[in-house]
Motif scaffolding. Structure first.
Motif, PDB file in Angstrom:
ATOM      1  N   ARG A 136     -56.147   5.163  78.465  1.00 12.57           N
ATOM      2  CA  ARG A 136     -55.814   6.238  78.711  1.00 12.57           C
ATOM      3  C   ARG A 136     -56.539   6.840  80.150  1.00 12.57           C
ATOM      4  O   ARG A 136     -57.675   6.271  80.179  1.00 12.57           O
ATOM      5  CB  ARG A 136     -55.989   7.343  77.637  1.00 12.57           C
ATOM      6  CG  ARG A 136     -55.787   8.859  77.858  1.00 12.57           C
ATOM      7  CD  ARG A 136     -56.124   9.749  76.913  1.00 12.57           C
ATOM      8  NE  ARG A 136     -56.006   9.408  75.407  1.00 12.57           N
ATOM      9  CZ  ARG A 136     -56.025  10.196  74.719  1.00 12.57           C
ATOM     10  NH1 ARG A 136     -56.337  11.520  74.616  1.00 12.57           N
ATOM     11  NH2 ARG A 136     -55.676   9.716  73.335  1.00 12.57           N
ATOM     12  N   SER A 179     -56.888  12.252  81.800  1.00 17.95           N
ATOM     13  CA  SER A 179     -55.907  12.762  80.689  1.00 17.95           C
ATOM     14  C   SER A 179     -56.469  13.209  79.197  1.00 17.95           C
ATOM     15  O   SER A 179     -57.370  12.379  78.783  1.00 17.95           O
ATOM     16  CB  SER A 179     -55.185  11.522  80.485  1.00 17.95           C
ATOM     17  OG  SER A 179     -53.835  11.928  79.606  1.00 17.95           O
ATOM     18  N   ASP A 212     -52.666  17.089  73.929  1.00 16.01           N
ATOM     19  CA  ASP A 212     -51.482  16.252  73.342  1.00 16.01           C
ATOM     20  C   ASP A 212     -50.422  15.767  74.468  1.00 16.01           C
ATOM     21  O   ASP A 212     -49.621  15.098  74.295  1.00 16.01           O
ATOM     22  CB  ASP A 212     -50.931  17.552  72.619  1.00 16.01           C
ATOM     23  CG  ASP A 212     -51.363  17.941  71.111  1.00 16.01           C
ATOM     24  OD1 ASP A 212     -51.940  17.095  70.829  1.00 16.01           O
ATOM     25  OD2 ASP A 212     -51.217  19.104  70.793  1.00 16.01           O
ATOM     26  N   ASP A 213     -50.866  16.291  75.645  1.00 12.79           N
ATOM     27  CA  ASP A 213     -49.864  15.627  76.502  1.00 12.79           C
ATOM     28  C   ASP A 213     -50.405  14.573  77.485  1.00 12.79           C
ATOM     29  O   ASP A 213     -49.630  14.128  78.143  1.00 12.79           O
ATOM     30  CB  ASP A 213     -49.686  17.033  77.958  1.00 12.79           C
ATOM     31  CG  ASP A 213     -48.965  18.176  77.459  1.00 12.79           C
ATOM     32  OD1 ASP A 213     -48.367  17.894  76.423  1.00 12.79           O
ATOM     33  OD2 ASP A 213     -49.658  19.320  77.982  1.00 12.79           O
ATOM     34  N   ALA A 214     -51.253  13.826  76.877  1.00 18.16           N
ATOM     35  CA  ALA A 214     -51.948  12.730  77.400  1.00 18.16           C
ATOM     36  C   ALA A 214     -50.753  11.400  76.780  1.00 18.16           C
ATOM     37  O   ALA A 214     -50.341  11.576  75.946  1.00 18.16           O
ATOM     38  CB  ALA A 214     -53.167  12.379  76.705  1.00 18.16           C
ATOM     39  N   VAL A 215     -50.814  10.415  77.945  1.00 21.39           N
ATOM     40  CA  VAL A 215     -49.935   9.154  77.646  1.00 21.39           C
ATOM     41  C   VAL A 215     -51.215   8.193  77.591  1.00 21.39           C
ATOM     42  O   VAL A 215     -51.996   8.014  78.277  1.00 21.39           O
ATOM     43  CB  VAL A 215     -48.929   9.058  78.756  1.00 21.39           C
ATOM     44  CG1 VAL A 215     -47.898  10.200  78.544  1.00 21.39           C
ATOM     45  CG2 VAL A 215     -49.413   9.009  80.115  1.00 21.39           C
ATOM     46  N   ARG A 265     -46.852   8.248  73.791  1.00 20.31           N
ATOM     47  CA  ARG A 265     -47.511   9.593  73.894  1.00 20.31           C
ATOM     48  C   ARG A 265     -48.828   9.369  73.108  1.00 20.31           C
ATOM     49  O   ARG A 265     -48.583   9.089  71.878  1.00 20.31           O
ATOM     50  CB  ARG A 265     -46.779  10.606  73.230  1.00 20.31           C
ATOM     51  CG  ARG A 265     -47.278  12.178  73.208  1.00 20.31           C
ATOM     52  CD  ARG A 265     -46.018  12.918  72.862  1.00 20.31           C
ATOM     53  NE  ARG A 265     -46.633  14.218  72.877  1.00 20.31           N
ATOM     54  CZ  ARG A 265     -46.504  15.063  71.886  1.00 20.31           C
ATOM     55  NH1 ARG A 265     -46.203  14.597  70.580  1.00 20.31           N
ATOM     56  NH2 ARG A 265     -47.128  16.255  71.715  1.00 20.31           N
TER      57      ARG A 265
END
Length: 68
Positions: A12, A16, A19-22, A36
């Motif tokens: 990651r 980041s 909850d929006d992290a990829v 996700r």
């Protein structure tokens, strides 16, 4: 490759979070998988080596920069 091996290393970006992290993982065939972070059990998106290379080149070239 449609299945992601269990032993891949998910990474990651340091910037980041939430909850929006990829997360991205390099696959043995040179491709990449993207998921996700908030839902790691969900099936990830899988890209071939050529698709991933084209994406990275596009990022490096600024093709995805937002106007402004």
């Amino acid at each position: 490759m449609s299945r992601v091996p269990d032993d891949v290393v998910w990474m990651r970006a340091s910037a980041s979070d939430g909850d929006d992290a990829v997360e991205v993982a390099r696959l043995p065939d040179g491709g990449a998988a993207l998921r996700r972070a908030a839902d790691p059990d969900c099936e990830p998106h899988v890209y071939t080596a050529a698709e991933w290379e084209a994406f990275v080149k596009g990022v490096d070239a600024g093709e995805f920069d937002l106007p402004g």
